[in-house]
Design an enzyme around this catalytic site. Structure first.
Site, PDB file in Angstrom:
ATOM      1  N   TYR A 279       0.943  -1.138  -0.149  1.00 51.87           N
ATOM      2  CA  TYR A 279       0.041   0.055  -0.065  1.00 51.87           C
ATOM      3  C   TYR A 279       0.920   1.223   0.047  1.00 51.87           C
ATOM      4  CZ  TYR A 279      -4.112   2.962   1.075  1.00 51.87           C
ATOM      5  OH  TYR A 279      -4.947   4.164   1.043  1.00 51.87           O
TER       6      TYR A 279
ATOM      7  N   PHE B 268      -6.511  20.033 -24.970  1.00 51.30           N
ATOM      8  CA  PHE B 268      -7.406  18.875 -25.175  1.00 51.30           C
ATOM      9  C   PHE B 268      -8.752  18.656 -24.436  1.00 51.30           C
ATOM     10  CE2 PHE B 268      -7.964  14.323 -24.111  1.00 51.30           C
ATOM     11  CZ  PHE B 268      -7.754  13.804 -25.163  1.00 51.30           C
ATOM     12  N   ASP B 269      -9.609  17.960 -24.904  1.00 52.88           N
ATOM     13  CA  ASP B 269     -11.007  18.173 -24.376  1.00 52.88           C
ATOM     14  C   ASP B 269     -11.128  17.870 -22.843  1.00 52.88           C
ATOM     15  OD1 ASP B 269     -10.429  15.468 -24.771  1.00 52.88           O
ATOM     16  OD2 ASP B 269     -12.271  14.917 -25.797  1.00 52.88           O
TER      17      ASP B 269
ATOM     18  N   ASP C 237       1.323  19.836 -20.799  1.00 49.06           N
ATOM     19  CA  ASP C 237       0.526  18.582 -20.974  1.00 49.06           C
ATOM     20  C   ASP C 237       1.177  17.782 -21.689  1.00 49.06           C
ATOM     21  OD1 ASP C 237      -1.787  16.709 -21.444  1.00 49.06           O
ATOM     22  OD2 ASP C 237      -3.032  18.204 -21.978  1.00 49.06           O
TER      23      ASP C 237
ATOM     24  N   ALA D 205       1.316  14.371 -22.917  1.00 45.35           N
ATOM     25  CA  ALA D 205       0.972  13.127 -23.488  1.00 45.35           C
ATOM     26  C   ALA D 205       1.772  12.652 -24.511  1.00 45.35           C
ATOM     27  CB  ALA D 205      -0.542  13.200 -23.917  1.00 45.35           C
TER      28      ALA D 205
ATOM     29  N   LYS E  37      -0.177   7.341 -23.545  1.00 40.89           N
ATOM     30  CA  LYS E  37       0.126   7.551 -25.036  1.00 40.89           C
ATOM     31  C   LYS E  37       1.723   7.303 -25.047  1.00 40.89           C
ATOM     32  CE  LYS E  37      -3.984   9.678 -24.850  1.00 40.89           C
ATOM     33  NZ  LYS E  37      -3.780  11.059 -24.199  1.00 40.89           N
TER      34      LYS E  37
ATOM     35  N   HIS F 257     -19.549  14.320 -26.887  1.00 38.76           N
ATOM     36  CA  HIS F 257     -19.124  13.652 -28.152  1.00 38.76           C
ATOM     37  C   HIS F 257     -19.125  11.982 -27.768  1.00 38.76           C
ATOM     38  CE1 HIS F 257     -15.323  14.761 -26.382  1.00 38.76           C
ATOM     39  NE2 HIS F 257     -14.740  13.585 -27.266  1.00 38.76           N
TER      40      HIS F 257
HETATM   41  C1  LIG Z   1      -5.121  11.837 -23.633  1.00 33.81           C
HETATM   42  C2  LIG Z   1      -4.822  13.143 -23.449  1.00 33.81           C
HETATM   43  C3  LIG Z   1      -5.299  13.520 -21.908  1.00 33.81           C
HETATM   44  C4  LIG Z   1      -6.196  12.795 -20.994  1.00 33.81           C
HETATM   45  O1  LIG Z   1      -5.415  11.700 -20.896  1.00 33.81           O
HETATM   46  P1  LIG Z   1      -6.241  10.400 -20.256  1.00 33.81           P
HETATM   47  O2  LIG Z   1      -5.357   9.597 -19.935  1.00 33.81           O
HETATM   48  O3  LIG Z   1      -7.051   9.832 -21.489  1.00 33.81           O
HETATM   49  O4  LIG Z   1      -7.126  10.758 -19.292  1.00 33.81           O
HETATM   50  C5  LIG Z   1      -4.891  14.921 -21.460  1.00 33.81           C
HETATM   51  N1  LIG Z   1      -4.047  15.624 -22.547  1.00 33.81           N
HETATM   52  C6  LIG Z   1      -3.670  15.447 -23.756  1.00 33.81           C
HETATM   53  C7  LIG Z   1      -3.031  15.935 -24.688  1.00 33.81           C
HETATM   54  C8  LIG Z   1      -4.452  13.901 -24.118  1.00 33.81           C
HETATM   55  O5  LIG Z   1      -3.702  13.356 -25.348  1.00 33.81           O
END
Ligand SMILES: *Cc1c(COP(=O)(O)O)cnc(C)c1O
Length: 458
Positions: free
Chosen positions: A72, A124-125, A215, A217, A258, A450
């Site tokens: 844990y 990002f969304d 951000d 990814a 990613k 979406h």
């Molecule tokens: C995929 C993504 C996210 C969110 O990540 P999740 O693992 O899907 O929750 C945030 N920002 C960018 C640029 C992404 O491609």
């Protein structure tokens, strides 16, 4: 003769996939309310819905799964991941989360307050979702050339420095949660951000006393593009480029699904201990104790290994070249694709592909449906459906770009699959004059519609 580059791996395990008939797909898409997210994966032959969490782990990652420490608190897997993050990104403080949006949720719980503004390149969304959910505003400061889908520019993902400074000048620093740079710029077509641009944004962040968050990814793909396209970086190692990018930021949020090539996971990286302490409280509430935060020990192990594999030049070269292979094929067929090709996906300009369909009838969604019907290939709309409604006026937002994204999972498909995908899109392209009607919404959620929207053919 130059030897062609190839994938720096061979295949050890396979998963069978099955082709369906057009009649079957007609039935299935109707049952799915014309929303490709509602399809079962068995109803899809080649799944290019997303590159998120869909990659193939290596034998070394799988072996890490076997030696995960499920304690844990204070698990060795946590320390293994902490070390990998420190080595690759330079951030001393980190919090594991179950995925990228969870990292956003935790960090924004500290940084974003009602009435704030959050400038950046195209958010990002889920990022935008977390900002708007807190009644703050995401201000898109992407360079204008991002909307021009045919002109070559090496770094179309860049932040427009003038637009950003305008936001920073016209708002008091305590009303700006942070600046967010998304690398690569997913919503603008997987386009990279240059090191020079990150450096310029950093200058403004210091000048106005606002934090800079990356951000991250697709940070490794971004580094690959910097190496290829930016002066002074050709001779640098990917890992050195990565370290420099992150050196300009106060923190990062990461979707490990990613570029870290795992199926689930995320984290926050931070420079500042105080911010780390504040975020830790939210991590415990939302995700789990700070040494696992929503991840199993085994998954932290695989992620640590994935961070190294995902930043290897040979791997990145084969990945980005596979994306370009698909893009080049489609371009040869005359299909309007965005250029230069992005890092993780090929984007089709739906307005050019289906010029007769008005924006109110969602041309990109219409095209994604047709591509599925043609060959069982699943893509995703990035257009007015995803752009959603304005949170205040509730009017539909119609973004400049109506695109269909074909995202490539990492280390999953071969170039034969790419040939099949390109042929499927070509067949739709050949009959595009017969596609006269789009779709309309029959049901939608108040936010991020979406994913669950229900549609009908007009
Ligand atoms: C995929 C993504 C996210 C969110 O990540 P999740 O693992 O899907 O929750 C945030 N920002 C960018 C640029 C992404 O491609």
């Amino acid at each position: 003769m130059n030897l062609p580059f190839t994938e720096p791996f061979k295949i050890k395990m396979v998963e069978n996939i099955y082709r369906s008939t057009r009649e079957q797909r007609e039935t299935w898409i109707k049952e799915a309310s014309f929303n490709l997210f509602n399809l079962r994966s068995e109803q899809v032959f080649i799944d290019l819905l997303t590159d998120s969490g869909t990659g193939a782990m290596s034998d070394k990652q799988w072996s890490e799964i076997m030696v995960g420490d499920e304690s844990y608190a204070g698990a060795s897997s946590y320390y293994k991941l902490k070390e990998a993050i420190k080595e690759i990104t330079g951030f001393s403080y980190f919090l594991p989360t179950h995925q990228g949006r969870a990292a956003e949720n935790v960090l924004f719980s500290v940084l974003v307050k009602e009435g704030d503004v959050v400038p950046g390149n195209s958010h990002f969304d889920t990022t935008k979702g977390h900002i708007e959910f807190r009644k703050a505003r995401a201000v898109d400061c992407t360079v204008d050339i991002a909307a021009d889908t045919s002109t070559f520019h090496p770094f179309k993902g860049n932040v427009d420095i003038e637009k950003l400074e305008k936001v920073l000048i016209s708002n008091p620093a305590d009303k700006i949660s942070c600046i967010i740079i998304t690398i690569t710029n997913n919503s603008a077509g997987g386009q990279p951000v240059s090191m020079e641009n990150i450096r310029e944004v950093r200058k403004l962040s210091l000048k106005y006393g606002v934090k800079l968050i990356i951000d991250s990814a697709r940070f490794a793909e971004n580094a690959y593009f910097i190496k290829l396209r930016e002066d002074g970086y050709a001779g640098k190692e990917i890992r050195d480029i990565v370290a420099e990018m992150f050196s300009y930021a106060d923190g990062m949020t990461m979707s490990s699904k990613k570029d870290a090539i795992v199926n689930m996971g995320g984290f926050i990286g931070l420079k500042d201990e105080e911010l780390f302490r504040q975020a830790s409280t939210f991590n415990i509430i939302y995700e789990g104790f700070i040494t696992y935060g929503g991840m199993s020990g085994r998954d932290m192990n695989a992620l640590a290994r994935g961070l190294y594999e995902g930043t290897e030049f040979e791997y990145l070269e084969s990945r980005i070249n596979q994306v370009a292979y698909l893009g080049t094929k489609m371009k040869e067929y005359g299909i309007p694709v965005l250029e230069p090709f992005g890092g993780h996906a090929i984007f089709i300009d739906a307005k050019k592909f289906l010029p007769d369909i008005s924006k109110e009838e969602f041309p990109a969604q219409t095209l994604a449906i047709e591509i599925y019907l043609e060959g069982g290939v699943r893509a995703v709309e990035i257009g007015a459906l995803m752009a959603d409604r304005d949170p205040v006026t509730r009017e539909n937002r119609f973004p400049e770009l109506e695109i269909v994204r074909l995202a490539l999972p990492r280390r999953v498909y071969t170039n034969n699959h790419m040939d099949y995908v390109a042929a499927s899109v070509k067949n739709v392209f050949d009959r595009r004059d017969k596609i006269k009607k789009g779709v309309k919404i029959t049901g939608e959620a108040p936010i991020m519609r979406h994913f669950t929207v229900k549609l009908e053919r007009i």
